[in-house]
Design a protein around this motif. Structure first.
Motif, PDB file in Angstrom:
ATOM      1  N   ARG A  17      -6.418  11.811   8.702  1.00  0.00           N
ATOM      2  CA  ARG A  17      -6.623  10.353   8.713  1.00  0.00           C
ATOM      3  C   ARG A  17      -5.435   9.592   9.299  1.00  0.00           C
ATOM      4  NH1 ARG A  17      -7.794   7.457   3.851  1.00  0.00           N
ATOM      5  NH2 ARG A  17      -8.318   5.806   5.295  1.00  0.00           N
ATOM      6  N   GLU A  37       4.280   8.100  -3.455  1.00  0.00           N
ATOM      7  CA  GLU A  37       3.651   9.426  -3.451  1.00  0.00           C
ATOM      8  C   GLU A  37       2.845   9.604  -2.171  1.00  0.00           C
ATOM      9  OE1 GLU A  37      -0.046   8.490  -6.386  1.00  0.00           O
ATOM     10  OE2 GLU A  37       1.973   8.325  -7.163  1.00  0.00           O
ATOM     11  N   GLU A  38       2.687  10.858  -1.809  1.00  0.00           N
ATOM     12  CA  GLU A  38       1.977  11.169  -0.576  1.00  0.00           C
ATOM     13  C   GLU A  38       0.484  10.912  -0.780  1.00  0.00           C
ATOM     14  OE1 GLU A  38       3.153  14.553   2.163  1.00  0.00           O
ATOM     15  OE2 GLU A  38       1.560  15.440   0.998  1.00  0.00           O
ATOM     16  N   ASP A  39      -0.180  10.353   0.211  1.00  0.00           N
ATOM     17  CA  ASP A  39      -1.646  10.260   0.165  1.00  0.00           C
ATOM     18  C   ASP A  39      -2.159  10.543   1.574  1.00  0.00           C
ATOM     19  OD1 ASP A  39      -1.251   7.968   1.652  1.00  0.00           O
ATOM     20  OD2 ASP A  39      -1.526   6.598  -0.028  1.00  0.00           O
ATOM     21  N   ASP A  40      -3.424  10.214   1.820  1.00  0.00           N
ATOM     22  CA  ASP A  40      -4.019  10.513   3.128  1.00  0.00           C
ATOM     23  C   ASP A  40      -3.321   9.809   4.276  1.00  0.00           C
ATOM     24  OD1 ASP A  40      -5.870  12.105   2.123  1.00  0.00           O
ATOM     25  OD2 ASP A  40      -7.607  10.842   2.597  1.00  0.00           O
ATOM     26  N   LYS A  90      -3.126  16.135   8.097  1.00  0.00           N
ATOM     27  CA  LYS A  90      -3.241  14.669   7.907  1.00  0.00           C
ATOM     28  C   LYS A  90      -4.222  14.094   8.915  1.00  0.00           C
ATOM     29  CE  LYS A  90      -0.288  13.989   4.641  1.00  0.00           C
ATOM     30  NZ  LYS A  90      -0.688  13.395   3.381  1.00  0.00           N
ATOM     31  N   SER A 102      -0.012   8.750   4.247  1.00  0.00           N
ATOM     32  CA  SER A 102       1.445   8.852   4.308  1.00  0.00           C
ATOM     33  C   SER A 102       1.843  10.307   4.097  1.00  0.00           C
ATOM     34  CB  SER A 102       2.095   7.964   3.234  1.00  0.00           C
ATOM     35  OG  SER A 102       1.838   8.473   1.951  1.00  0.00           O
ATOM     36  N   LYS A 103       3.043  10.612   4.505  1.00  0.00           N
ATOM     37  CA  LYS A 103       3.510  11.985   4.359  1.00  0.00           C
ATOM     38  C   LYS A 103       4.922  11.950   3.783  1.00  0.00           C
ATOM     39  CE  LYS A 103       4.604  16.018   7.062  1.00  0.00           C
ATOM     40  NZ  LYS A 103       3.754  17.166   6.891  1.00  0.00           N
ATOM     41  N   GLU A 104       5.145  12.779   2.792  1.00  0.00           N
ATOM     42  CA  GLU A 104       6.470  12.841   2.189  1.00  0.00           C
ATOM     43  C   GLU A 104       7.390  13.618   3.124  1.00  0.00           C
ATOM     44  OE1 GLU A 104       6.363  14.549  -1.686  1.00  0.00           O
ATOM     45  OE2 GLU A 104       8.282  13.644  -2.238  1.00  0.00           O
ATOM     46  N   SER A 135       0.832  -1.215   0.000  1.00  0.00           N
ATOM     47  CA  SER A 135       0.000   0.000   0.000  1.00  0.00           C
ATOM     48  C   SER A 135       0.865   1.264   0.000  1.00  0.00           C
ATOM     49  CB  SER A 135      -0.929   0.002   1.221  1.00  0.00           C
ATOM     50  OG  SER A 135      -0.147  -0.065   2.383  1.00  0.00           O
ATOM     51  N   LYS A 180       3.077   3.788  -1.456  1.00  0.00           N
ATOM     52  CA  LYS A 180       3.461   4.154  -2.821  1.00  0.00           C
ATOM     53  C   LYS A 180       4.525   5.247  -2.754  1.00  0.00           C
ATOM     54  CE  LYS A 180      -1.048   4.875  -3.970  1.00  0.00           C
ATOM     55  NZ  LYS A 180      -1.664   4.587  -2.720  1.00  0.00           N
TER      56      LYS A 180
END
Ligand SMILES: O=C(O)CCC(=O)C(=O)O
Length: 261
Positions: free
Chosen positions: A235, A62-65, A233, A67-69, A58, A60
């Motif tokens: 979530r 790239e940043e999503d809800d 963030k 995960s944080k870059e 899961s 990736k």
């Protein structure tokens, strides 16, 4: 570079041991501690496989809800206190907790729990500290620690996979950029690093062909909430576990996370 070997120190005697006293002295003076042999390497190997299975796919590039870059090809994700990650030898490790209690007092909490993963080819991070100064740099430099980062690599941190460069003494800097030589430790599986939230540090490049997951915990005084790393963030849970988990824990471990129930 100062390292403390915990092999041969009984977990229940950690707090009174010479080894942990040396680690505490290093942490207070230089802003970091490196502890070897705090978890059996086989346990870390099992955790690394669990990480790959439960989070690897899961996660990736790239940043999503969820995960944080935190740098080039480098992401922070929360870890749920479940299965191997719910082991008290990991999130309430007796050697680590002995240092945490000495520098943040017995009321310290686990404020956040997750992993920082650098992907193959990740470039070095810029120097940074994990949170802003309390009351500005002049005053912050005089204060005891309010939070620290626990870093437990799931694969060896080294020149190839990447590790973390630490600038000893920078937790006491009154202005940025004082001249000090960094240390870039190799951290084998089963060893860990602790650094003061104020300490200047940076993840080094991942020159290998494999992901480098580093489990992290933020331990803090009970009133502190990391104001930066979860911004925007909603979530991303800081400390996440099932109802009923607390009741399964010994008192010391329960005290670390009961604020999150
Ligand atoms: O990846 C690392 O080695 C360090 C990560 C780090 O310092 C951070 O994300 O704040």
């Amino acid at each position: 570079m100062i390292r403390v070997d915990c092999q041969g120190v009984a977990p229940e005697a950690a707090a009174a041991s010479e080894e942990i006293r040396a680690a505490i002295a290093c942490f207070v003076k230089h802003g970091y501690a490196i502890l070897d042999h705090v978890v059996p390497a086989e346990k870390i190997h099992a955790l690394q496989q669990e990480f790959e299975q439960d989070y690897g796919r899961s996660l990736k590039r790239e940043e999503d809800d969820m995960s944080k870059e935190v740098g080039d090809a480098r992401f922070m994700i929360p870890l749920r206190l479940a299965k191997g990650f719910a082991d008290t030898a990991i999130f309430a490790n007796p050697y680590v907790v002995a240092v945490v209690h000495a520098v943040l007092e017995q009321t310290a909490i686990l404020e956040a729990y997750g992993a920082v993963v650098s992907f193959p080819g990740a470039k070095a991070q810029p120097n940074h500290h994990d949170g802003p100064h309390l009351f500005g740099a002049e005053i912050s430099a005089l204060l005891p620690a309010h939070a620290l980062t626990f870093a437990l690599p799931l694969v060896e941190m080294n020149e190839s996979h990447g590790t973390t460069t630490l600038l000893p003494g920078s937790h006491r800097w009154r202005r940025a950029g004082e001249d000090v030589e960094g240390i870039t430790p190799t951290v084998p599986t089963g060893s860990c690093m602790l650094w003061d939230f104020r300490l200047v540090h940076s993840g080094t490049a991942n020159r290998s062909t494999v992901q480098r997951p580093m489990l992290y915990g933020t331990y803090s005084r009970p009133w502190y909430r990391d104001p930066v790393n979860f911004r925007g963030k909603r979530r991303m849970r800081r400390v996440d576990f099932d109802a009923g988990f607390l009741e399964t824990l010994p008192e010391d471990a329960r005290r670390l996370i009961s604020h999150a129930a």
